[in-house]
Design a protein around this motif. Structure first.
Motif, mmCIF file in Angstrom:
data_model
loop_
_atom_site.group_PDB
_atom_site.id
_atom_site.type_symbol
_atom_site.label_atom_id
_atom_site.label_comp_id
_atom_site.label_asym_id
_atom_site.label_seq_id
_atom_site.Cartn_x
_atom_site.Cartn_y
_atom_site.Cartn_z
ATOM 1 N N VAL A 13 -77.831 46.995 81.025
ATOM 2 C CA VAL A 13 -78.993 47.806 80.690
ATOM 3 C C VAL A 13 -78.615 49.246 80.339
ATOM 4 O O VAL A 13 -79.051 49.782 79.329
ATOM 5 C CB VAL A 13 -80.021 47.792 81.846
ATOM 6 C CG1 VAL A 13 -81.187 48.713 81.559
ATOM 7 C CG2 VAL A 13 -80.505 46.376 82.105
ATOM 8 N N VAL A 14 -77.793 49.872 81.155
ATOM 9 C CA VAL A 14 -77.528 51.295 81.000
ATOM 10 C C VAL A 14 -76.394 51.577 80.023
ATOM 11 O O VAL A 14 -76.522 52.428 79.142
ATOM 12 C CB VAL A 14 -77.215 51.943 82.367
ATOM 13 C CG1 VAL A 14 -77.002 53.438 82.210
ATOM 14 C CG2 VAL A 14 -78.319 51.653 83.354
ATOM 15 N N LEU A 15 -75.287 50.881 80.142
ATOM 16 C CA LEU A 15 -74.113 51.176 79.320
ATOM 17 C C LEU A 15 -74.413 51.180 77.818
ATOM 18 O O LEU A 15 -73.997 52.105 77.121
ATOM 19 C CB LEU A 15 -72.976 50.211 79.659
ATOM 20 C CG LEU A 15 -71.577 50.645 79.278
ATOM 21 C CD1 LEU A 15 -71.193 51.969 79.911
ATOM 22 C CD2 LEU A 15 -70.565 49.581 79.668
ATOM 23 N N PRO A 16 -75.166 50.217 77.284
ATOM 24 C CA PRO A 16 -75.451 50.258 75.840
ATOM 25 C C PRO A 16 -76.272 51.470 75.401
ATOM 26 O O PRO A 16 -76.212 51.872 74.251
ATOM 27 C CB PRO A 16 -76.236 48.966 75.589
ATOM 28 C CG PRO A 16 -75.842 48.056 76.697
ATOM 29 C CD PRO A 16 -75.624 48.960 77.882
ATOM 30 N N MET A 17 -77.024 52.073 76.305
ATOM 31 C CA MET A 17 -77.833 53.238 75.944
ATOM 32 C C MET A 17 -76.982 54.485 75.738
ATOM 33 O O MET A 17 -77.391 55.391 75.018
ATOM 34 C CB MET A 17 -78.867 53.516 77.040
ATOM 35 C CG MET A 17 -79.994 52.534 77.065
ATOM 36 S SD MET A 17 -81.318 53.115 78.153
ATOM 37 C CE MET A 17 -80.927 52.206 79.641
ATOM 38 N N VAL A 18 -75.821 54.540 76.370
ATOM 39 C CA VAL A 18 -75.042 55.773 76.355
ATOM 40 C C VAL A 18 -73.646 55.604 75.772
ATOM 41 O O VAL A 18 -72.850 56.534 75.785
ATOM 42 C CB VAL A 18 -74.955 56.378 77.779
ATOM 43 C CG1 VAL A 18 -76.314 56.894 78.227
ATOM 44 C CG2 VAL A 18 -74.389 55.383 78.771
ATOM 45 N N THR A 19 -73.339 54.415 75.270
ATOM 46 C CA THR A 19 -72.037 54.194 74.666
ATOM 47 C C THR A 19 -72.189 53.378 73.393
ATOM 48 O O THR A 19 -73.144 52.637 73.205
ATOM 49 C CB THR A 19 -71.078 53.427 75.608
ATOM 50 O OG1 THR A 19 -71.640 52.173 75.927
ATOM 51 C CG2 THR A 19 -70.758 54.198 76.858
ATOM 52 N N ASP A 20 -71.223 53.552 72.512
ATOM 53 C CA ASP A 20 -71.083 52.680 71.360
ATOM 54 C C ASP A 20 -69.982 51.699 71.710
ATOM 55 O O ASP A 20 -68.864 52.111 72.040
ATOM 56 C CB ASP A 20 -70.674 53.463 70.105
ATOM 57 C CG ASP A 20 -71.810 54.287 69.554
ATOM 58 O OD1 ASP A 20 -72.951 53.785 69.548
ATOM 59 O OD2 ASP A 20 -71.565 55.429 69.140
ATOM 60 N N ILE A 21 -70.287 50.421 71.664
ATOM 61 C CA ILE A 21 -69.288 49.409 71.966
ATOM 62 C C ILE A 21 -68.809 48.835 70.648
ATOM 63 O O ILE A 21 -69.594 48.313 69.865
ATOM 64 C CB ILE A 21 -69.842 48.320 72.900
ATOM 65 C CG1 ILE A 21 -70.283 48.970 74.216
ATOM 66 C CG2 ILE A 21 -68.801 47.237 73.132
ATOM 67 C CD1 ILE A 21 -70.959 48.043 75.183
ATOM 68 N N LYS A 22 -67.523 49.001 70.392
ATOM 69 C CA LYS A 22 -66.944 48.545 69.132
ATOM 70 C C LYS A 22 -65.781 47.615 69.414
ATOM 71 O O LYS A 22 -65.149 47.688 70.453
ATOM 72 C CB LYS A 22 -66.450 49.748 68.325
ATOM 73 C CG LYS A 22 -67.554 50.694 67.921
ATOM 74 C CD LYS A 22 -67.017 51.843 67.127
ATOM 75 C CE LYS A 22 -68.184 52.759 66.749
ATOM 76 N NZ LYS A 22 -67.751 53.932 66.039
ATOM 77 N N GLU A 23 -65.520 46.771 68.452
ATOM 78 C CA GLU A 23 -64.358 45.900 68.534
ATOM 79 C C GLU A 23 -63.185 46.620 67.883
ATOM 80 O O GLU A 23 -63.304 47.166 66.789
ATOM 81 C CB GLU A 23 -64.635 44.573 67.827
ATOM 82 C CG GLU A 23 -63.800 43.458 68.378
ATOM 83 C CD GLU A 23 -64.279 42.103 67.882
ATOM 84 O OE1 GLU A 23 -63.960 41.777 66.733
ATOM 85 O OE2 GLU A 23 -64.942 41.400 68.659
ATOM 86 N N GLU A 24 -62.081 46.666 68.584
ATOM 87 C CA GLU A 24 -60.898 47.371 68.106
ATOM 88 C C GLU A 24 -59.752 46.383 67.967
ATOM 89 O O GLU A 24 -59.533 45.542 68.833
ATOM 90 C CB GLU A 24 -60.539 48.445 69.142
ATOM 91 C CG GLU A 24 -59.308 49.226 68.871
ATOM 92 C CD GLU A 24 -59.036 50.214 70.002
ATOM 93 O OE1 GLU A 24 -58.346 49.835 70.969
ATOM 94 O OE2 GLU A 24 -59.523 51.348 69.914
ATOM 95 N N SER A 25 -59.026 46.476 66.860
ATOM 96 C CA SER A 25 -57.862 45.615 66.654
ATOM 97 C C SER A 25 -56.608 46.337 67.111
ATOM 98 O O SER A 25 -56.499 47.555 66.997
ATOM 99 C CB SER A 25 -57.708 45.270 65.169
ATOM 100 O OG SER A 25 -58.790 44.505 64.730
#
Length: 160
Positions: A13-25
């Motif tokens: 619930v909280v983490l997606p509101m304050v972070t951008d989650i990206k896939e990194e190679s």
């Protein structure tokens, strides 16, 4: 009826509101050995493998994220919860934990004063029966630490 896990809720619930989650190679070198007898004549091959992982990067948020976390039981996933609260201390999220009922809330008390955080991003209070306290008292308890956290989070660049 079993334990209460806090970390999954905070993470989902909280983490997606304050972070951008990206896939990194990234590239990883792997070595394999084939053939041979008792170590003689074995062939060693080295090759690169491209792998991916999810990386969460803190983002500056326009407004503070104020989370009220109500629970009637103590935490069953303490180390994961400590970890996510520490991660969230580098973001624009503040978590107000409220323990309801006569249970022991040792983990929540520790979260209130948890070490190794960038900012003190959590507060805790317990009430036996939330219906038995006045609105003014509830509001005062909800605003014990949050107003002081805002200028600190702003100074760190976590919120505008």
């Amino acid at each position: 009826m079993g334990g209460t896990n806090y970390a999954p809720s905070l993470r989902e619930v909280v983490l997606p509101m304050v972070t951008d989650i990206k896939e990194e190679s990234y590239t990883e070198t792997e070595t394999s050995t084939t053939g041979g007898f008792m170590g003689f004549g074995a062939k060693t091959e080295t090759h690169s493998v491209v792998k991916t992982r999810e990386v969460a990067k803190m983002k500056k948020v326009q407004y503070p994220v104020y989370v009220i976390f109500l629970t009637d039981g103590d935490c069953s996933d303490k180390s994961d919860t400590y970890k996510i609260v520490r991660e969230l201390s580098h973001t624009g999220a503040f978590i107000q934990f409220i323990g309801i009922g006569g249970d022991s809330f040792n983990t929540l008390q520790k979260l209130d004063d948890l070490d190794k955080r960038e900012l003190d991003n959590a507060d805790f209070f317990a009430v036996d029966d939330i219906d038995q306290i006045s609105d003014d008292e509830l509001y005062n308890r909800l605003m014990t630490e949050f107003p002081g956290w805002i200028p600190q989070a702003r100074a760190k660049g976590y919120i505008n």
